[in-house]
Design a protein around this motif. Sequence first.
Motif, PDB file in Angstrom:
ATOM      1  N   GLY A   1       0.808  -1.217   0.000  1.00  0.00           N
ATOM      2  CA  GLY A   1       0.000   0.000   0.000  1.00  0.00           C
ATOM      3  C   GLY A   1       0.842   1.268   0.000  1.00  0.00           C
ATOM      4  N   ARG A   2       2.035   1.170   0.578  1.00  0.00           N
ATOM      5  CA  ARG A   2       2.950   2.328   0.631  1.00  0.00           C
ATOM      6  C   ARG A   2       3.867   2.397  -0.575  1.00  0.00           C
ATOM      7  NH1 ARG A   2       4.707   3.559   6.604  1.00  0.00           N
ATOM      8  NH2 ARG A   2       2.911   2.755   7.734  1.00  0.00           N
ATOM      9  N   GLY A   3       3.758   1.402  -1.471  1.00  0.00           N
ATOM     10  CA  GLY A   3       4.575   1.405  -2.678  1.00  0.00           C
ATOM     11  C   GLY A   3       5.989   0.926  -2.461  1.00  0.00           C
ATOM     12  N   VAL A   4       6.237   0.223  -1.361  1.00  0.00           N
ATOM     13  CA  VAL A   4       7.580  -0.286  -1.077  1.00  0.00           C
ATOM     14  C   VAL A   4       7.816  -1.624  -1.781  1.00  0.00           C
ATOM     15  CG1 VAL A   4       9.159  -1.035   0.761  1.00  0.00           C
ATOM     16  CG2 VAL A   4       7.630   0.922   1.135  1.00  0.00           C
ATOM     17  N   VAL A   5       6.782  -2.472  -1.865  1.00  0.00           N
ATOM     18  CA  VAL A   5       6.899  -3.749  -2.560  1.00  0.00           C
ATOM     19  C   VAL A   5       5.860  -3.807  -3.668  1.00  0.00           C
ATOM     20  CG1 VAL A   5       7.796  -4.953  -0.525  1.00  0.00           C
ATOM     21  CG2 VAL A   5       5.343  -4.992  -0.972  1.00  0.00           C
ATOM     22  N   ALA A   6       6.133  -4.642  -4.668  1.00  0.00           N
ATOM     23  CA  ALA A   6       5.220  -4.791  -5.809  1.00  0.00           C
ATOM     24  C   ALA A   6       5.284  -6.219  -6.306  1.00  0.00           C
ATOM     25  CB  ALA A   6       5.623  -3.833  -6.922  1.00  0.00           C
TER      26      ALA A   6
END
Length: 91
Positions: free
Chosen positions: A85-90
Amino acid sequence: MTVEGATVLRLARGMRLREDTARGRWVVMGPERLFVPDEIALEILRLLDGARSVDAIVDSLAARYDAPRDAIGNDVTALLQDLAGRGVVAA
């Protein structure tokens, strides 16, 4: 994105896990962002290689720490969902 057992994750584009030797800690660095993971998050982040599923990460941690898989699974999924959700993992 919903993180589930079969989800395969990696650090998101531009995010890097680096050791800050001057301060003696690990950090996740990205464009205009810096996260300092706690020990548990760090162990999980080290297992994100773009090939292992969340289930495989949970299995690895459960075996390493001789802990109940269900408890570890809930914690790992919650952490990875937050980081996604924080864009740290994808995926």
